[in-house]
Motif scaffolding. Structure first.
Motif: not given
Lengths: 363, 363
Positions: B104-106, B158, B160, B306, B340-345, B347
């Motif tokens: 999920r984070n890669e 910016e 990342g 994002n 999955t890659f939406e910015l969210r408050e 994790n």
DNA sequence: TGTTAGCACTCATGTGTTGAGAGTGCTAAC
DNA sequence: GTTAGCACTCTCAACACATGAGTGCTAACA
């Protein structure tokens, strides 16, 4: 079993058969052989010799009334004893040098150019393995802030490689903690090779270190390990897989073509095979390979980067390939990559390159 | 010319023909159609209707005595009006979610997993385009010392993203100059998008800036530009090209197979085609595509990372494909990546996902 | 007037036959 | 040991032929 079993004439005939078969792809018969290579003996005599050669395992017969086809054993003999590996003319060499120099300081594109050259010049499928990094030593580890919940992990190795990865944290970080983390990790792993670090018990060494970092470490360590893994992972670049369609052994046989392409698509497997080969120029023919490549041949060679980091490149194709020419190309390209990426005092890349050991001084 | 030309029965017959042809790949005849789909009319009647449909351009005839085959126009109608895009059962959805959550984070491995899922579930060739980066804003530019003549250029955006490249210098640097260079470049380009920086006259802005940096700049600027270019370059990941061998339209026709694979091997061309498609789910059928894909269909959809960075994924295959199923899969996967890659408050990644607008609360 | 059965016709496909061509292996003569 | 001659084998391409799926048309039917 060894070439000494073969008298001069048998060798000559075998070589002629191999040469003819490599160029035409058709089984070669005694009559046509005596025509194409005038060796002063009649087809009947050739037939007798062929019969002997077949008995010795150097030739096979697709069916009774067909010509002879070299066996894997014959190719092995050819490769070991008979072939000519200096088949590159100056134009070919020039082409290679020019192309590789285009991107002299960028490893990635050099690799891609090399794969391209290799497939173009051999008309086979080529592959290039990125340099191995097991022994790269870590220089420092850094964390860069991105936004409230995200940081970038950056790992720099002594040889100039840099890897990075964005990490989403489960809770916000402080600038302070980030820097501390960088320091601790750099201190712990500096000067150690990637494989050495991988072998360490990273999580443990951490929780002992600093209590205050533990939540940050929980997020960061898995990513750190994954990143190291990624650095180790050999990346395989391939080129020219559709070249096989121009080869008669494939273009008539869908089954075979399919099998070949499926084999290529399993990159992990292929990478494994390539990684585990011997150093230097290695040629494996037909059944010398594993089951799924048993009617293919593989030729690989190594190249060096900065005198150390070693990658590998090569081609894969039917056992009927121009071993001499192909080997020359592979050798020349790998030497050239090595030379281009050799550590050197000044930044000038020598444009001269010899593959026969003798030195010529500019022209 | 529009679907209203077709009465209910014609539509029904057309749909049945398309359905049969999509599953079997064989031209469908009036007799077999009346058998497989009992619609209460005789083959003769069906023949009459088929004849009309052919006249209207929805069907073609490979030869006189063969059954009917849907034309591109028929597929267009089917895709626009008739197909069912909710063909994913819970098991399929589960499979997609699980696979995508694994990483999920890669972003990189998620992309690869997505391509894999896509080709596995559709049995076609899939591709995923990495997110576009034109509008990424630069955050800072850094130079890291490696050895006497080598530094690593690092560009952080910016969002990342980090890109880096080793640079060989023509003359040794000083630590001081390196830091100055970092500062100047960061100051000049911070907050600007990559494409904006590319549009600037970078060399000029430099020589004006600082005389003392000019030799360093001469080495560094070209690499800087190339690195930016690389950041812009959309990277295409492909999967499942050997799937075509299981399709009868290819497995009997070497020529076609070869053409298809050669087309795929020209990655730049393919990337171009994909980049220039419309946003959202786009389906192009047969001759709606360019000449070299005129008997293929292409389905693409976008995904977000994002909330902003946009990539694209899809499949390519023969015009005879399961449009409904394939479209459902593509939609579901792209939505899932975006989510999955939406910015969210926090994790936590929501594991629930609906593609039909209605909400179900854990059932 | 729309629907259907019947029928002649068309092609692609698969199968069997046949002949040509390339090649072998054997034998006998050189 | 080498070669010519010859019978034999096998592949391959060409050809004819039967089969079967499918069409289009016509005439009868509801």
């Amino acid at each position: 079993m060894n070439p000494n079993d073969l008298n001069e004439r048998k060798l000559q005939i075998l070589q002629a058969i191999i040469a003819d078969f490599i160029t035409t792809g058709e089984p070669v018969g005694s009559r046509s052989l005596s025509k194409s290579h005038d060796m002063g003996i009649s087809p009947a005599t050739i037939r007798n010799e062929m019969s002997d050669l077949e008995e010795m395992g150097y030739l096979t017969h697709p069916h009774t009334s067909a010509g002879r086809v070299p066996s894997d054993k014959a190719y092995r003999l050819y490769v070991d004893e008979l072939m000519d590996t200096s088949q590159l003319d100056e134009a070919d060499k020039q082409k290679i040098r020019t192309k590789l120099l285009e991107s002299r300081n960028e490893l990635d594109s050099t690799i891609e150019h090399a794969a391209q050259l290799l497939s173009d010049m051999t008309n086979l499928t080529s592959f290039v393995l990125m340099p191995r990094k097991d022994e790269s030593k870590l220089k420092y580890i850094n964390f860069l802030p991105v936004d409230a919940n995200t940081v970038v992990l950056m790992i720099v190795a002594e040889d100039g490689q840099v890897m990075n990865r964005a990490i989403r944290l489960s809770s916000p970080y402080t600038e302070e903690n980030l820097q501390l983390m960088s320091k601790v990790m750099t201190h712990n792993y500096m000067g150690k090779s990637i494989s050495a670090v991988m072998a360490m018990d990273i999580i443990d060494s951490f929780t002992n270190d600093m209590e205050s970092l533990s939540t940050l470490a929980a997020d960061v360590v898995p990513s750190f390990i994954k990143t190291l893994e990624k650095m180790l992972n050999a990346d395989l670049v391939m080129n020219g897989y559709s070249n096989i369609f121009s080869l008669p052994e494939f273009s008539g046989d869908m089954q075979k073509t399919q099998q070949f392409l499926r084999m290529l698509e399993d990159k992990n497997r292929l990478t494994d095979v390539i990684v585990n080969r011997d150093k230097g120029v290695m040629i494996t023919i037909g059944d010398e390979n594993s089951e799924d490549m048993k009617d293919l041949s593989l030729i690989t060679a190594d190249y060096r980067v900065n005198g150390e980091l070693v990658g590998r490149l090569g081609v894969i194709g039917p056992t009927r390939m121009k071993y001499g020419k192909v080997t020359s190309v592979i050798k020349y390209i790998s030497d050239n990559i090595s030379q281009t990426f050799e550590l050197r005092e000044n930044n000038d890349v020598k444009e001269e390159n010899n593959d026969d050991g003798s030195r010529e001084d500019d022209g």
